[in-house]
Structure formats: C-alpha cells, structure tokens
Design an enzyme around this catalytic site. Structure first.
Site, mmCIF file in Angstrom:
data_model
loop_
_atom_site.group_PDB
_atom_site.id
_atom_site.type_symbol
_atom_site.label_atom_id
_atom_site.label_comp_id
_atom_site.label_asym_id
_atom_site.label_seq_id
_atom_site.Cartn_x
_atom_site.Cartn_y
_atom_site.Cartn_z
ATOM 1 N N ASN A 173 0.689 -1.260 0.058
ATOM 2 C CA ASN A 173 0.042 -0.108 0.096
ATOM 3 C C ASN A 173 0.531 1.302 0.403
ATOM 4 O O ASN A 173 0.472 2.494 -0.074
ATOM 5 C CB ASN A 173 -1.373 -0.011 1.405
ATOM 6 C CG ASN A 173 -0.637 0.199 2.427
ATOM 7 O OD1 ASN A 173 0.813 0.034 2.216
ATOM 8 N ND2 ASN A 173 -1.035 -0.266 3.714
ATOM 9 N N HIS B 39 3.561 1.657 2.045
ATOM 10 C CA HIS B 39 4.037 2.184 3.102
ATOM 11 C C HIS B 39 5.741 1.713 3.240
ATOM 12 O O HIS B 39 5.781 0.927 3.080
ATOM 13 C CB HIS B 39 3.497 1.921 4.953
ATOM 14 C CG HIS B 39 3.905 0.601 4.258
ATOM 15 N ND1 HIS B 39 2.545 -0.537 5.076
ATOM 16 C CD2 HIS B 39 5.125 -0.131 5.192
ATOM 17 C CE1 HIS B 39 2.796 -2.106 5.369
ATOM 18 N NE2 HIS B 39 4.392 -1.261 5.353
ATOM 19 N N GLU C 198 1.683 4.527 7.891
ATOM 20 C CA GLU C 198 0.388 3.959 6.500
ATOM 21 C C GLU C 198 0.123 5.493 5.771
ATOM 22 O O GLU C 198 -0.033 6.180 6.130
ATOM 23 C CB GLU C 198 0.091 3.651 7.565
ATOM 24 C CG GLU C 198 0.193 2.249 8.162
ATOM 25 C CD GLU C 198 -0.096 1.153 7.302
ATOM 26 O OE1 GLU C 198 0.029 1.096 6.163
ATOM 27 O OE2 GLU C 198 -0.798 0.103 7.474
HETATM 28 C C1 GLP Z 1 6.022 -4.076 7.037
HETATM 29 C C2 GLP Z 1 7.048 -3.604 7.514
HETATM 30 C C3 GLP Z 1 7.585 -2.761 6.842
HETATM 31 C C4 GLP Z 1 8.536 -3.418 5.327
HETATM 32 C C5 GLP Z 1 6.763 -3.421 4.507
HETATM 33 C C6 GLP Z 1 7.788 -5.151 3.902
HETATM 34 O O1 GLP Z 1 5.012 -3.854 7.422
HETATM 35 N N1 GLP Z 1 6.481 -2.844 8.534
HETATM 36 O O2 GLP Z 1 8.960 -2.010 6.925
HETATM 37 O O3 GLP Z 1 9.345 -2.510 4.420
HETATM 38 O O4 GLP Z 1 5.849 -4.470 5.054
HETATM 39 O O5 GLP Z 1 7.151 -5.941 3.882
HETATM 40 P P1 GLP Z 1 7.702 -7.237 2.993
HETATM 41 O O6 GLP Z 1 9.734 -7.146 2.527
HETATM 42 O O7 GLP Z 1 7.134 -8.124 3.892
HETATM 43 O O8 GLP Z 1 6.950 -7.681 2.100
#
Ligand code: GLP
Length: 237
Positions: free
Chosen positions: A131, A133, A138
């Site tokens: 999304n 973030h 967020e």
């Molecule tokens: C998570 C963390 C982020 C991370 C992102 C991507 O929720 N808060 O710091 O970079 O989402 O995560 P993933 O690599 O598992 O897709």
C-alpha cells in the site's frame, strides 16, 4: 531516484553488495534497517560480506506496539534471527523501539532522540508495503515527521499475519515507527522491492505524485535514493 532493475534473484545480492560497500566507506556507520520477507535474502547475503560490524550502529525503523517481549512475531525477534545473531555486533549498538513500553508516547520520544543523538542515519534501508507504506508510515490524510505510534490498516496487518501464526487478528493494531521526517533526513536511502505484489506501490513511489496516500512517494524528494528492484516489482514502470 536511481532505479536499478535486476534479473530474477539478483536484487537481494545487489542490495546486500550496496550496503556492504557503503558501510565500508564510513568510519562509524549508523544504519536504519527494515524487517520483512524482502529482506530475508538480503540479510542472508549481508552476513557473508566482510563487514567490520564492531564499527556499526543500527536503528530499526519500526516495531509492533503491545507485543509481549516473548511474542515471536516481534520485529526484534526477526532481526535477531536473520541478522543480529549471525554477525559480531554489540548488543548496545542495536537500537530498537520498545514496543512493550508502558508509556509508548515517551518511548517514541526516547527513540527519536536516540536516532538524532547518534547523528541521524547514514544509510537507511527500506522495504515498501504493497500500500506504499515505509516503516509503518501508513497512507492517510496526513503523515507525521517524528517517531510516533501508528495505527495499522487491516491490509498491513494481513500482510504481517505470517509472523503471528497466520492469524491477522493477532497482529497488533499499532506500531512504533520512525516518521517521514527522520526517514527523509537519512543521508542515503536504499529501497528494496521484489515481486509483482509491489509493482503498483513501486510505480506510485517512483512515478506518482507526492501524496500522503503513498508515503514512499516522498522519497522522490531525497537527493540520494536508490531503488533496487526485480523485474516483477518494476513491471509497471
Ligand atoms: C512491513 C514493515 C516494513 C516492510 C514492509 C514490507 O509491514 N513494517 O518495514 O518494509 O512491510 O514487508 P515485506 O518485505 O514482507 O513485503
């Protein structure tokens, strides 16, 4: 932004190599580090690199709030497993938000001051949420500059369900995160994204307007940001 698109499987190695190169060029590197599935193969390679870990300080970008210190889903547990237990870094050199703090507002102020007191981040590594973030900043009406308590969207809690036994309702609904101000103050930023599920967020980050609805889009204003992608994540560029 410098965008690098790597062949399948090569993005993690490239990200780890960039990290090792930058760390080698700094006398006392202060790193901002993320968790997430994207980072697992990056850390797997980073631990093999010849890095003088005794010179390195780290600050993780976020942590779940309210998760007991024993909860396996905590980001601190993730970092211990994938990085900190595998390299000779001193425990005192590891900065982390205390998600179990009784006074979370005070903890946010403490963490913000700790990062600032260390001189800020030399190299900030980030993943990106589907999304848009970054950290746990967020999408929404507003973004906050400083470390704060963030309310997580259902989509983000679902994306993190794996860490909590696959049940998204067990994922804490709040998290402590560095704010956009501290992230943008980092002297260099490296964003890593892999897989088609990130393609839309990557497009919005790299090509979209600056909007609070895509926190990552603000990285376009950073003077020294590199985005390392695989072909799938770059699919909509
Ligand atoms: C998570 C963390 C982020 C991370 C992102 C991507 O929720 N808060 O710091 O970079 O989402 O995560 P993933 O690599 O598992 O897709």
């Amino acid at each position: 932004m410098i965008v690098e698109v790597l062949e399948d499987g090569a993005a993690a190695a490239r990200a780890a190599a960039l990290m090792a190169e930058r760390i080698a060029g700094l006398r006392a590197p202060v790193l901002g580090l993320p968790t997430g599935r994207t980072m697992v193969p990056v850390y797997d390679r980073l631990v093999l690199a010849p890095i003088a870990w005794e010179r390195v300080r780290t600050f993780n970008v976020d942590e779940f709030a309210g998760a007991a210190l024993t909860a396996p889903g905590r980001f601190r547990a993730f970092m211990d497993e994938h990085l900190f237990s595998r390299v000779p870094i001193a425990p005192a050199a590891i900065g982390f938000p205390r998600g179990d703090a009784a006074d979370l507002d005070a903890e946010c102020r403490r963490y913000e001051a700790a990062v600032t007191g260390a001189g800020g981040l030399d190299l900030l590594v980030l993943g990106i949420g589907a999304n848009g973030h970054v950290g746990f900043n967020e999408p929404g009406e507003t973004l906050l500059a400083a470390t704060h308590l963030a309310t997580l969207s259902e989509a983000t809690r679902r994306a993190n369900a794996e860490l909590f036994g696959g049940d998204w309702e067990r994922v804490p609904s709040q998290a402590v995160t560095l704010g956009m101000g501290q992230l943008l103050k980092a002297r260099e930023v490296l964003v890593v994204a892999t897989g088609a599920s990130k393609a839309e967020a990557v497009r919005a980050m790299v090509r979209g307007p600056l909007t609070t609805w895509c926190p990552a889009s603000w990285l376009q204003t950073h003077g020294r940001a590199t985005v390392v992608l695989d072909a799938a994540a770059a699919g909509l560029l």
